[in-house]
Design a protein around this motif. Structure first.
Motif, PDB file in Angstrom:
ATOM      1  N   GLY A  95      -0.035  -6.874  -0.368  1.00 26.02           N
ATOM      2  CA  GLY A  95       0.323  -8.115  -1.050  1.00 26.02           C
ATOM      3  C   GLY A  95      -0.874  -8.933  -1.465  1.00 26.02           C
ATOM      4  O   GLY A  95      -0.729  -9.967  -2.140  1.00 26.02           O
ATOM      5  N   ASN A  96      -2.071  -8.495  -1.082  1.00 32.44           N
ATOM      6  CA  ASN A  96      -3.318  -9.175  -1.422  1.00 32.44           C
ATOM      7  C   ASN A  96      -4.180  -8.208  -2.229  1.00 32.44           C
ATOM      8  O   ASN A  96      -4.175  -6.997  -1.955  1.00 32.44           O
ATOM      9  N   ARG A 120      -9.694  -7.145  -8.207  1.00 33.95           N
ATOM     10  CA  ARG A 120      -9.280  -8.396  -7.561  1.00 33.95           C
ATOM     11  C   ARG A 120      -9.378  -9.592  -8.512  1.00 33.95           C
ATOM     12  O   ARG A 120      -8.887 -10.678  -8.193  1.00 33.95           O
ATOM     13  N   SER A 125      -7.834 -15.787 -12.545  1.00 34.03           N
ATOM     14  CA  SER A 125      -8.858 -16.057 -11.527  1.00 34.03           C
ATOM     15  C   SER A 125      -9.666 -17.302 -11.899  1.00 34.03           C
ATOM     16  O   SER A 125     -10.080 -17.448 -13.052  1.00 34.03           O
ATOM     17  N   GLN A 252      -2.449 -20.880   3.525  1.00 29.84           N
ATOM     18  CA  GLN A 252      -2.584 -19.431   3.630  1.00 29.84           C
ATOM     19  C   GLN A 252      -3.302 -18.887   2.393  1.00 29.84           C
ATOM     20  O   GLN A 252      -3.343 -19.535   1.350  1.00 29.84           O
ATOM     21  N   ASP A 253      -3.857 -17.695   2.532  1.00 27.79           N
ATOM     22  CA  ASP A 253      -4.376 -16.992   1.362  1.00 27.79           C
ATOM     23  C   ASP A 253      -3.262 -16.228   0.664  1.00 27.79           C
ATOM     24  O   ASP A 253      -3.263 -16.071  -0.547  1.00 27.79           O
ATOM     25  N   TRP A 254      -2.326 -15.713   1.441  1.00 27.42           N
ATOM     26  CA  TRP A 254      -1.159 -15.031   0.889  1.00 27.42           C
ATOM     27  C   TRP A 254      -0.148 -14.799   2.009  1.00 27.42           C
ATOM     28  O   TRP A 254      -0.486 -14.952   3.189  1.00 27.42           O
ATOM     29  N   GLN A 255       1.060 -14.430   1.635  1.00 17.17           N
ATOM     30  CA  GLN A 255       2.074 -14.080   2.626  1.00 17.17           C
ATOM     31  C   GLN A 255       2.238 -12.564   2.648  1.00 17.17           C
ATOM     32  O   GLN A 255       2.415 -11.939   1.608  1.00 17.17           O
ATOM     33  N   HIS A 256       2.163 -11.993   3.836  1.00 17.37           N
ATOM     34  CA  HIS A 256       2.316 -10.548   3.948  1.00 17.37           C
ATOM     35  C   HIS A 256       3.756 -10.177   3.623  1.00 17.37           C
ATOM     36  O   HIS A 256       4.695 -10.739   4.207  1.00 17.37           O
ATOM     37  N   ALA A 262       2.058 -15.863   7.272  1.00 19.01           N
ATOM     38  CA  ALA A 262       1.113 -16.580   6.408  1.00 19.01           C
ATOM     39  C   ALA A 262      -0.301 -16.140   6.784  1.00 19.01           C
ATOM     40  O   ALA A 262      -0.809 -16.522   7.839  1.00 19.01           O
ATOM     41  N   LYS A 265      -7.632 -14.501   4.819  1.00 19.35           N
ATOM     42  CA  LYS A 265      -8.589 -13.441   4.482  1.00 19.35           C
ATOM     43  C   LYS A 265     -10.001 -13.928   4.775  1.00 19.35           C
ATOM     44  O   LYS A 265     -10.463 -14.909   4.205  1.00 19.35           O
ATOM     45  N   ARG A 379      -0.830 -13.111  12.552  1.00 19.39           N
ATOM     46  CA  ARG A 379      -1.736 -13.878  11.694  1.00 19.39           C
ATOM     47  C   ARG A 379      -3.086 -14.065  12.395  1.00 19.39           C
ATOM     48  O   ARG A 379      -4.153 -13.844  11.806  1.00 19.39           O
TER      49      ARG A 379
END
Length: 429
Positions: A95-96, A120, A125, A252-256, A262, A265, A379
């Motif tokens: 997811g990232n 990425r 961006s 958060q950086d992202w949600q898995h 949450a 990275k 997390r």
């Protein structure tokens, strides 16, 4: 006057002439290690221009284009996917964008080329992504302040010419050659710690110029300002506590997508790990090991091949350690092997934790309190694992702390699995 007295007087005369010549030569000769300072215009970011005045430094800097594996098998400057060695990366960063493209860094001369090519980076961006890739950061910040961070990355990247990767102007004042820091995020973080980098000693600056980029950071929501999370300390636990307070609204950086946790990275926390390690506490600077002093044609200069000290053990390590290159290499390799073994196990267990939480969440009437506990544990476990995995020394900058951090990650991953299993078992009765 007898013969012996005459011989003694003659000998003294020869010695006086000899030492007089030596003293005269020392007095009039310019030391071979002295480098004439050239005043390079402000805003000159082409390293080739700097190289006209500092040829030894420039010649060594250009060697950063050489791509080769690390002597110990960890790191190196080959453009290979880190997931080849640690397959758990693909699941843990699911997811990232790091799950899609997570290559080893090829070195400073490739910084702009690599960030343009990585999967990425995309149309959305932000300009903040260019912060540690080019000396043109100085120009962007002078013109727009932190406003550059919200601009499209592509818009800024188009303004950077082919010579614009990390180079001389990132670390040196063009007029005086004094070491300097141009990353505003580092300056602000140090100010919050009560340190004015403009008044730092030269030895401290030999680490600060590296730490301005080799550090953990996040993008502040709304402003996209780059922030170093050091307000509570420089260790993994300190930063986790800092992030728990949701600084500037950052959650958060992202949600898995599997565990729905949450996630955070980590971004190469080399400066933090070094600063709390033996070398950092002893006042050994980053440049002492990664840019050791060399001599050529009688001139002393700092090597600008920013690479593993293991490629030049005598110059990088031998000035302090006299046990010999074989012993030194073995010490580093052993430390890295041990760290990787614990780290790899922890990463695999983090993967299992994500899977266990996903499975538990699909159970009808799963215990939501236990699931929330499991998500918090995974997390934290992944943050501790990633703090060591993203750092470039595979534990050597701080062996004790790195092993402890990886071991804690392993234990928290195990606890996350247990919590997920409890959630499923309780509600299956």
């Amino acid at each position: 006057m007898n013969k012996s007295q005459k011989l003694l007087i003659a000998l003294l005369g020869v010695l006086l002439i000899f030492f007089g010549f030596v003293i005269t030569r020392i007095g009039i000769a310019k030391p071979a290690s002295t480098v004439k300072i050239a005043k390079i215009p402000a805003g000159e970011y082409d390293p080739a221009v700097w190289g006209k005045y500092y040829p030894l430094q420039y010649e060594s800097y250009m060697k950063n284009s050489i791509m080769e594996p690390s002597p110990t098998g960890y790191g190196g400057s080959m453009k290979v996917q880190k997931s080849d060695m640690m397959p758990e990366i693909k699941t843990n960063f699911k997811g990232n964008p790091f799950s899609v493209d997570y290559t080893e860094d090829r070195g400073h001369v490739y910084a702009m080329e690599d960030i343009k090519e990585t999967k990425r980076i995309g149309p959305k961006s932000p300009g903040a992504c260019i912060t540690c890739k080019t000396p043109y950061l100085e120009k962007f910040y002078q013109e727009s302040g932190w406003g550059y961070a919200k601009m499209p990355f592509a818009q800024l990247a188009d303004q950077v010419p082919s010579h614009g990767s990390i180079s001389c102007a990132n670390c040196h004042d063009p007029e005086t050659m004094n070491l300097r820091v141009i990353n505003p995020a580092f300056i602000e973080a140090m100010e919050r710690k009560g340190i004015n980098v403009t008044k730092a000693s030269r030895q401290d600056m030999r680490s600060y110029v590296c730490g301005q980029c080799h550090a953990e950071y996040f993008f502040e929501p709304n402003t996209i300002r780059v922030v170093f999370p050091w307000d509570k300390g420089m260790k993994a636990g300190d930063m986790y506590a800092y992030y728990a307070d949701k600084p500037g609204g950052f959650v958060q950086d992202w949600q898995h997508p599997d565990s729905k946790a949450a996630m955070l990275k980590a971004q190469h926390p080399d400066f933090e790990t070094w600063s709390t390690g033996t070398h950092g506490k002893a006042g050994v600077a980053c440049a002492d090991c990664h840019m050791p002093y060399m001599r050529q044609d009688g001139q002393k200069y700092s090597s600008h091949v920013m690479t593993s000290p293991l490629k030049n053990l005598d110059a990088a390590c031998g000035t302090c350690h006299t046990q010999g290159s074989d012993w030194l290499m073995d010490q580093v390799k052993t430390t890295q092997d041990y760290t990787f073994e614990v780290l790899h196990t922890a990463g695999q267990n983090v993967t299992r934790a994500h899977e266990a939480i996903k499975k538990a969440s699909e159970v009808p009437n799963a215990n939501q309190e236990e699931l929330a506990n499991a998500r918090e544990l995974v997390r934290k476990a992944q943050w501790y694992w990633d703090f060591v995995a993203a750092e470039n020394s595979m534990g050597f900058h701080n062996p004790d702390q790195s092993l402890n951090t990886a071991a804690q990650a392993n234990e928290m991953a195990r606890q996350a699995i247990d919590a997920a299993n409890r959630a499923a078992a309780i509600n299956s009765l």
